[in-house]
Design an enzyme around this catalytic site. Structure first.
Site, PDB file in Angstrom:
ATOM      1  N   ASP A 290      65.345  56.965  -3.407  1.00  0.00           N
ATOM      2  CA  ASP A 290      65.950  56.056  -2.421  1.00  0.00           C
ATOM      3  C   ASP A 290      65.425  56.400  -1.023  1.00  0.00           C
ATOM      4  O   ASP A 290      65.415  57.579  -0.639  1.00  0.00           O
ATOM      5  CB  ASP A 290      67.472  56.260  -2.497  1.00  0.00           C
ATOM      6  CG  ASP A 290      68.257  55.235  -1.709  1.00  0.00           C
ATOM      7  OD1 ASP A 290      67.776  54.106  -1.536  1.00  0.00           O
ATOM      8  OD2 ASP A 290      69.391  55.579  -1.281  1.00  0.00           O
ATOM      9  N   HIS A 291      64.986  55.426  -0.276  1.00  0.00           N
ATOM     10  CA  HIS A 291      64.533  55.608   1.113  1.00  0.00           C
ATOM     11  C   HIS A 291      63.513  56.747   1.265  1.00  0.00           C
ATOM     12  O   HIS A 291      63.725  57.678   2.046  1.00  0.00           O
ATOM     13  CB  HIS A 291      65.720  55.870   2.054  1.00  0.00           C
ATOM     14  CG  HIS A 291      66.606  54.675   2.219  1.00  0.00           C
ATOM     15  ND1 HIS A 291      66.235  53.582   2.955  1.00  0.00           N
ATOM     16  CD2 HIS A 291      67.826  54.381   1.723  1.00  0.00           C
ATOM     17  CE1 HIS A 291      67.191  52.663   2.903  1.00  0.00           C
ATOM     18  NE2 HIS A 291      68.165  53.115   2.152  1.00  0.00           N
TER      19      HIS A 291
ATOM     20  N   ARG B  72      81.445  57.739  -2.350  1.00  0.00           N
ATOM     21  CA  ARG B  72      81.940  58.789  -1.441  1.00  0.00           C
ATOM     22  C   ARG B  72      83.419  58.561  -1.129  1.00  0.00           C
ATOM     23  O   ARG B  72      84.195  59.515  -0.985  1.00  0.00           O
ATOM     24  CB  ARG B  72      81.136  58.775  -0.141  1.00  0.00           C
ATOM     25  CG  ARG B  72      79.678  59.092  -0.365  1.00  0.00           C
ATOM     26  CD  ARG B  72      78.895  59.031   0.939  1.00  0.00           C
ATOM     27  NE  ARG B  72      77.479  59.249   0.655  1.00  0.00           N
ATOM     28  CZ  ARG B  72      76.596  59.617   1.561  1.00  0.00           C
ATOM     29  NH1 ARG B  72      76.947  59.795   2.815  1.00  0.00           N
ATOM     30  NH2 ARG B  72      75.332  59.810   1.223  1.00  0.00           N
TER      31      ARG B  72
ATOM     32  N   HIS C  66      70.329  46.589  -0.058  1.00  0.00           N
ATOM     33  CA  HIS C  66      70.870  47.891   0.350  1.00  0.00           C
ATOM     34  C   HIS C  66      72.213  47.670   1.045  1.00  0.00           C
ATOM     35  O   HIS C  66      72.602  46.536   1.337  1.00  0.00           O
ATOM     36  CB  HIS C  66      69.899  48.584   1.304  1.00  0.00           C
ATOM     37  CG  HIS C  66      68.750  49.215   0.596  1.00  0.00           C
ATOM     38  ND1 HIS C  66      68.539  50.561   0.572  1.00  0.00           N
ATOM     39  CD2 HIS C  66      67.746  48.658  -0.138  1.00  0.00           C
ATOM     40  CE1 HIS C  66      67.455  50.817  -0.144  1.00  0.00           C
ATOM     41  NE2 HIS C  66      66.954  49.679  -0.585  1.00  0.00           N
ATOM     42  N   GLY C  67      72.875  48.783   1.349  1.00  0.00           N
ATOM     43  CA  GLY C  67      74.113  48.692   2.136  1.00  0.00           C
ATOM     44  C   GLY C  67      75.155  47.786   1.502  1.00  0.00           C
ATOM     45  O   GLY C  67      75.820  47.016   2.193  1.00  0.00           O
TER      46      GLY C  67
ATOM     47  N   ASN D 271      72.434  48.361  -4.114  1.00  0.00           N
ATOM     48  CA  ASN D 271      72.583  49.791  -3.820  1.00  0.00           C
ATOM     49  C   ASN D 271      73.990  50.138  -3.343  1.00  0.00           C
ATOM     50  O   ASN D 271      74.485  49.552  -2.377  1.00  0.00           O
ATOM     51  CB  ASN D 271      71.614  50.187  -2.694  1.00  0.00           C
ATOM     52  CG  ASN D 271      70.196  50.318  -3.165  1.00  0.00           C
ATOM     53  OD1 ASN D 271      69.843  49.833  -4.229  1.00  0.00           O
ATOM     54  ND2 ASN D 271      69.377  50.971  -2.358  1.00  0.00           N
TER      55      ASN D 271
ATOM     56  N   SER E 151      68.450  60.253  -2.914  1.00  0.00           N
ATOM     57  CA  SER E 151      67.922  60.159  -1.545  1.00  0.00           C
ATOM     58  C   SER E 151      67.209  61.456  -1.178  1.00  0.00           C
ATOM     59  O   SER E 151      67.347  62.470  -1.870  1.00  0.00           O
ATOM     60  CB  SER E 151      69.066  59.908  -0.558  1.00  0.00           C
ATOM     61  OG  SER E 151      69.859  61.079  -0.456  1.00  0.00           O
TER      62      SER E 151
ATOM     63  N   ASP F 177      76.406  53.540  -2.483  1.00  0.00           N
ATOM     64  CA  ASP F 177      76.596  54.977  -2.292  1.00  0.00           C
ATOM     65  C   ASP F 177      77.937  55.253  -1.609  1.00  0.00           C
ATOM     66  O   ASP F 177      78.754  56.034  -2.091  1.00  0.00           O
ATOM     67  CB  ASP F 177      75.438  55.526  -1.441  1.00  0.00           C
ATOM     68  CG  ASP F 177      75.488  57.034  -1.320  1.00  0.00           C
ATOM     69  OD1 ASP F 177      76.297  57.675  -2.016  1.00  0.00           O
ATOM     70  OD2 ASP F 177      74.713  57.601  -0.527  1.00  0.00           O
TER      71      ASP F 177
HETATM   72  P1  13P Z   1      76.088  51.787   1.131  1.00  0.00           P
HETATM   73  O1  13P Z   1      76.166  52.688   2.320  1.00  0.00           O
HETATM   74  O2  13P Z   1      76.645  50.430   1.453  1.00  0.00           O
HETATM   75  O3  13P Z   1      76.702  52.359  -0.070  1.00  0.00           O
HETATM   76  O4  13P Z   1      74.520  51.544   0.808  1.00  0.00           O
HETATM   77  C1  13P Z   1      73.819  52.471   0.040  1.00  0.00           C
HETATM   78  C2  13P Z   1      72.348  52.255   0.068  1.00  0.00           C
HETATM   79  O5  13P Z   1      71.841  51.261   0.520  1.00  0.00           O
HETATM   80  C3  13P Z   1      71.509  53.317  -0.516  1.00  0.00           C
HETATM   81  O6  13P Z   1      70.159  53.065  -0.330  1.00  0.00           O
HETATM   82  O1  G3H Z   2      70.974  54.636   2.269  1.00  0.00           O
HETATM   83  C1  G3H Z   2      71.336  55.791   2.277  1.00  0.00           C
HETATM   84  C2  G3H Z   2      72.091  56.319   1.128  1.00  0.00           C
HETATM   85  O2  G3H Z   2      73.467  56.032   1.266  1.00  0.00           O
HETATM   86  C3  G3H Z   2      71.818  57.761   0.971  1.00  0.00           C
HETATM   87  O3  G3H Z   2      72.551  58.520   1.888  1.00  0.00           O
HETATM   88  O4  G3H Z   2      70.709  59.862   2.861  1.00  0.00           O
HETATM   89  O5  G3H Z   2      73.104  60.539   3.175  1.00  0.00           O
HETATM   90  O6  G3H Z   2      71.998  60.755   0.940  1.00  0.00           O
HETATM   91  P1  G3H Z   2      72.059  60.032   2.234  1.00  0.00           P
HETATM   92 ZN    ZN Z   3      69.739  51.994   1.508  1.00  0.00          ZN
END
Ligand code: 13P
Ligand code: G3H
Ligand code: ZN
Length: 337
Positions: free
Chosen positions: A93-94, A269, A220-221, A263, A60, A265
């Site tokens: 990412d994003h 964590r 995502h998410g 995705n 990210s 993340d």
């Molecule tokens: P989560 O917060 O559900 O892990 O999603 C991560 C994500 O979409 C990263 O782009």
């Molecule tokens: O979608 C977001 C990802 O979980 C990345 O999170 O921007 O805090 O690194 P971050």
């Molecule tokens: Zn995302």
């Protein structure tokens, strides 16, 4: 071996989803590679063909800024040498437009995501088109997003707006994007659902039906926010109240409807937080960073292996290897800017 994202999508489409995991530091990176090779305890364990999986390692903008993006690139190159059996793509990412251009120009990334989903349709198309044109010149594919997830992603606080299938057709045609992140009820972070909601697979199916055959979709998410980890965090002094995530048993139905990339993340964590909280709770005299790190890496590796089983990517590595070629372009690490 660093490969193109599209080759992974071609292999997965309709059958399984490739896990796209975010990294920020060394321990996460090592756990991720071990987990995708079924090496739970050590770098030297044998590869487990039943568990091993292709994967997408994603970075990210927050991760790029956390220490310095060049550390991440150097770590990934080293992991590629330490784990020569691994097959993975490297993805932004994003991204903003600026971050996408930086990654495209670096030559290091397999693919980028331009996220202009907070803009209205015409503006989202316009920005995505510019990024696509520049990326395609260098043989890099682009993920774009249409619709709005809930939750918080860096500086964007979103209110949910599911992807409209009709708009998706127009968006894909006009923007030229190579894969599409769709909003089907998920949100980022550890608090996804207030009650018993789940994914809108009906919306996903409508989107798949109207897009060109085989067009890759992205979810995502998608963290599942397992109760086990949340309870362990709370029992070790954390305060995560009412956290909930996506039902892992919905990954495969989503994959059958064209989702090739899932995705994750937040779950990583949570594993990190659990292990570190418990380790310091149980060893209050300890002030060394390595004891919890030594516990975290195998725990994360095992969690990744579990996730890949749910995504259907576990056991696919050797089959992918038969068809895949390395990504053509590998440039020196990025400049500091
Ligand atoms: P989560 O917060 O559900 O892990 O999603 C991560 C994500 O979409 C990263 O782009
Ligand atoms: O979608 C977001 C990802 O979980 C990345 O999170 O921007 O805090 O690194 P971050
Ligand atoms: Zn995302």
């Amino acid at each position: 071996m660093i490969v193109t994202t599209e080759q992974l999508f071609e292999h997965a489409y309709g059958n399984y989803a490739v896990g796209a995991y975010n990294i920020n530091n060394l321990e996460q990176t090592v756990g991720l590679f071990r987990g995708n090779l079924g090496k739970s305890q050590s770098n030297d364990d044998p590869v487990d063909p039943a568990t091993s999986a292709p994967f997408i390692l994603q970075i990210s903008r927050g991760a790029r800024a956390y220490t310095d993006k060049r550390f991440l690139e150097a770590m990934i190159r080293t992991a590629d040498e330490v784990f020569p059996e691994a097959i993975f793509a490297v993805h932004l990412d994003h991204g903003t437009e600026e971050a996408c251009y930086d990654c495209i120009d670096s030559g290091f990334y397999s693919s980028v995501m331009i996220d202009a989903s907070d803009k209205e349709l015409a503006k989202n198309i316009e920005i995505t088109r510019r990024v696509v044109d520049r990326a395609h010149e260098k043989g890099i594919v682009v993920e774009a997003e249409l619709g709005r997830l809930g939750g918080v992603e860096e500086d964007v606080v979103g209110s949910v707006c599911l992807t409209d299938p009709g708009e998706a057709v127009e968006f894909v045609e006009k923007s030229g994007c190579d894969s599409l992140a769709v909003a089907i009820g998920t949100s980022h972070g550890a608090y996804k659902f207030a009650g018993s909601q789940s994914l809108h697979l009906d919306v996903l199916e409508s989107i798949q039906q109207v897009l060109p055959e085989g067009f890759p979709l992205v979810m995502h998410g998608s963290s599942s926010v397992p109760k086990e980890w949340v309870d362990r965090i709370n029992n070790a002094g954390g305060k995560l109240k009412g956290a909930s995530g996506v039902d892992e048993n919905q990954y495969l139905p989503a994959a059958r409807l064209g989702v090739c990339k899932v995705n994750i993340d937040t779950d990583g964590r949570l594993v990190w937080c659990t292990i570190h909280r418990e380790s310091f709770r149980d060893n209050p005299e300890n002030f060394d960073l390595r004891p919890p790190g030594k516990l975290f890496m195998p725990a994360y590796a095992q969690y990744i292996a579990h996730k890949n089983r749910k995504l259907g990517s576990a056991g696919q590595l050797e089959s992918v290897r038969k068809t895949i070629k390395p990504r053509p372009m590998v440039a020196p690490v990025s400049s500091a800017t």
